[in-house]
Design an enzyme around this catalytic site. Structure first.
Site, PDB file in Angstrom:
ATOM      1  N   ASP A  49      -6.702  -1.832  -4.896  1.00 47.35           N
ATOM      2  CA  ASP A  49      -7.777  -2.521  -4.163  1.00 47.35           C
ATOM      3  C   ASP A  49      -8.762  -3.156  -5.148  1.00 47.35           C
ATOM      4  O   ASP A  49      -9.727  -3.813  -4.729  1.00 47.35           O
ATOM      5  CB  ASP A  49      -8.459  -1.598  -3.143  1.00 47.35           C
ATOM      6  CG  ASP A  49      -9.095  -0.364  -3.751  1.00 47.35           C
ATOM      7  OD1 ASP A  49      -8.975  -0.174  -4.980  1.00 47.35           O
ATOM      8  OD2 ASP A  49      -9.724   0.414  -3.002  1.00 47.35           O
ATOM      9  N   SER A  50      -8.489  -3.009  -6.456  1.00 45.57           N
ATOM     10  CA  SER A  50      -9.209  -3.791  -7.464  1.00 45.57           C
ATOM     11  C   SER A  50      -9.037  -5.280  -7.196  1.00 45.57           C
ATOM     12  O   SER A  50      -9.774  -6.103  -7.742  1.00 45.57           O
ATOM     13  CB  SER A  50      -8.703  -3.447  -8.871  1.00 45.57           C
ATOM     14  OG  SER A  50      -7.290  -3.520  -8.927  1.00 45.57           O
ATOM     15  N   ASP A  88      -2.705   0.768  -2.687  1.00 45.89           N
ATOM     16  CA  ASP A  88      -3.962   1.467  -2.374  1.00 45.89           C
ATOM     17  C   ASP A  88      -4.284   1.404  -0.887  1.00 45.89           C
ATOM     18  O   ASP A  88      -4.175   0.331  -0.257  1.00 45.89           O
ATOM     19  CB  ASP A  88      -5.128   0.783  -3.108  1.00 45.89           C
ATOM     20  CG  ASP A  88      -5.491   1.502  -4.394  1.00 45.89           C
ATOM     21  OD1 ASP A  88      -5.230   2.711  -4.510  1.00 45.89           O
ATOM     22  OD2 ASP A  88      -6.051   0.834  -5.284  1.00 45.89           O
ATOM     23  N   LYS A 118      -1.711   5.090  -2.409  1.00 51.23           N
ATOM     24  CA  LYS A 118      -2.678   5.823  -3.240  1.00 51.23           C
ATOM     25  C   LYS A 118      -3.987   5.920  -2.468  1.00 51.23           C
ATOM     26  O   LYS A 118      -4.371   4.970  -1.773  1.00 51.23           O
ATOM     27  CB  LYS A 118      -2.895   5.103  -4.577  1.00 51.23           C
ATOM     28  CG  LYS A 118      -3.961   5.773  -5.467  1.00 51.23           C
ATOM     29  CD  LYS A 118      -3.927   5.277  -6.889  1.00 51.23           C
ATOM     30  CE  LYS A 118      -4.667   3.990  -7.138  1.00 51.23           C
ATOM     31  NZ  LYS A 118      -6.112   4.023  -6.809  1.00 51.23           N
ATOM     32  N   GLU A 120      -8.167   7.779  -2.811  1.00 53.13           N
ATOM     33  CA  GLU A 120      -9.135   8.389  -3.721  1.00 53.13           C
ATOM     34  C   GLU A 120      -9.616   9.727  -3.183  1.00 53.13           C
ATOM     35  O   GLU A 120     -10.062   9.806  -2.030  1.00 53.13           O
ATOM     36  CB  GLU A 120     -10.325   7.428  -3.927  1.00 53.13           C
ATOM     37  CG  GLU A 120      -9.902   6.137  -4.629  1.00 53.13           C
ATOM     38  CD  GLU A 120     -11.041   5.167  -4.894  1.00 53.13           C
ATOM     39  OE1 GLU A 120     -12.226   5.536  -4.709  1.00 53.13           O
ATOM     40  OE2 GLU A 120     -10.738   4.029  -5.285  1.00 53.13           O
ATOM     41  N   GLU A 184      -9.246   8.672 -13.604  1.00 55.35           N
ATOM     42  CA  GLU A 184     -10.003   7.498 -14.076  1.00 55.35           C
ATOM     43  C   GLU A 184     -11.311   7.904 -14.743  1.00 55.35           C
ATOM     44  O   GLU A 184     -12.094   8.689 -14.196  1.00 55.35           O
ATOM     45  CB  GLU A 184     -10.291   6.534 -12.908  1.00 55.35           C
ATOM     46  CG  GLU A 184     -11.067   5.306 -13.380  1.00 55.35           C
ATOM     47  CD  GLU A 184     -11.002   4.094 -12.470  1.00 55.35           C
ATOM     48  OE1 GLU A 184     -10.371   4.151 -11.402  1.00 55.35           O
ATOM     49  OE2 GLU A 184     -11.606   3.067 -12.853  1.00 55.35           O
TER      50      GLU A 184
END
Ligand code: KIV
Length: 267
Positions: A49-50, A88, A118, A120, A184
């Site tokens: 999602d960057s 993501d 993925k 978080e 990260e």
């Protein structure tokens, strides 16, 4: 090749840790870049999602929608023959409830052909990771600096140093059934402890050399995002500079009339 018969699968990704082989992962957001990276032998491509920042020009990942992730993931899957494609789950597509996560992760797997998602979190997402794993949806967890927590953290890019918390998050993700964990922006010593404490592969970004693999944002690694120079980032090329200089040359040749020459014109 169908996405289900790729040389790099979830089991082979996990087996790399047992055999001591490091894993190389990179983000990509479209067919063109995914196919170049796939042909270069990358093990896994993350549709991160960057893309909210590097493709859409936002200042955080928060505005990215599920439909946008699916749009980009389809392009990446079309461009890859070998790499494991992980997508993501964007902000607010899994935090509401495990059921919401299951429905949205299901859409990603079903509509894009990607192999895994993925999300978080560790401890706070344990129930959700378990729900997805129970539905046979492979989950990569992401702990340490979590970009979707930007407001809670007071900004992105802050190194997370709470070893007890990071280790507990990683273990919670593993226990819940995650097949891998992104670490990260954490100290190398903490990443080493986590990597030695879990059986699943750890993939670091700004987490030092002792992780089982590394991930970088593709445009950062290629020098396309000029002006972004965190300590962990290495530019493997200066494609931003090359693209700008090539475009300047094109502009100059069009304006001077040297392009197109006879060589580039039809009789
Ligand atoms: O969105 C992303 O690109 C990521 C990587 C930085 C790991 O989550």
């Amino acid at each position: 090749m169908s996405p289900t018969h790729r040389p790099v699968s979830v089991p082979s990704f996990c087996a790399a840790k047992e055999s001591g082989q490091k894993l190389a992962m990179v983000t990509a957001y479209d067919t063109l870049w995914a196919s170049l990276m796939d042909a270069a032998g990358i093990d896994s491509i993350l549709v991160g999602d960057s893309l909210g920042m590097v493709v859409q020009g936002n200042s955080t990942t928060l505005p990215v929608t599920l439909d946008e992730m699916i749009y980009h993931a389809k392009m990446v899957v079309r461009g890859t023959k070998r790499a494991l494609v992980v997508v993501d789950l964007p902000f607010m597509t899994y935090q509401v409830s495990p059921q919401q996560a299951l429905e949205n992760a299901g859409r990603i797997i079903k509509e894009t052909g990607a192999s895994a998602v993925k999300l978080e979190g560790g401890i706070h997402q344990q129930e959700t990771i378990q729900k997805l794993a129970d539905a046979e949806i492979p989950v990569m967890a992401h702990v340490g600096m979590k970009p979707q927590s930007v407001h809670q953290l007071g900004g992105m890019g802050k190194i997370q140093r709470d070893e007890t918390r990071i280790l507990a998050d990683a273990k919670a993700a593993e226990e819940a059934g995650a097949f891998s964990i992104v670490l990260e922006l954490i100290p190398s010593s903490v990443a080493k402890t986590v990597t030695e404490s879990v059986k699943i592969p750890t993939i670091g970004i700004g987490a030092g050399p002792d992780c089982d693999g590394q991930v970088l944002v593709g445009p950062d690694m290629l020098g396309l995002t000029e002006g972004f120079h965190p300590k962990f980032l290495k530019h493997y090329a200066e494609l931003g500079k090359m693209a700008r200089e090539a475009t300047e040359k094109y502009v100059a040749e069009v304006k001077s009339g040297t392009y197109p020459s006879a060589e580039h014109s039809h009789e």
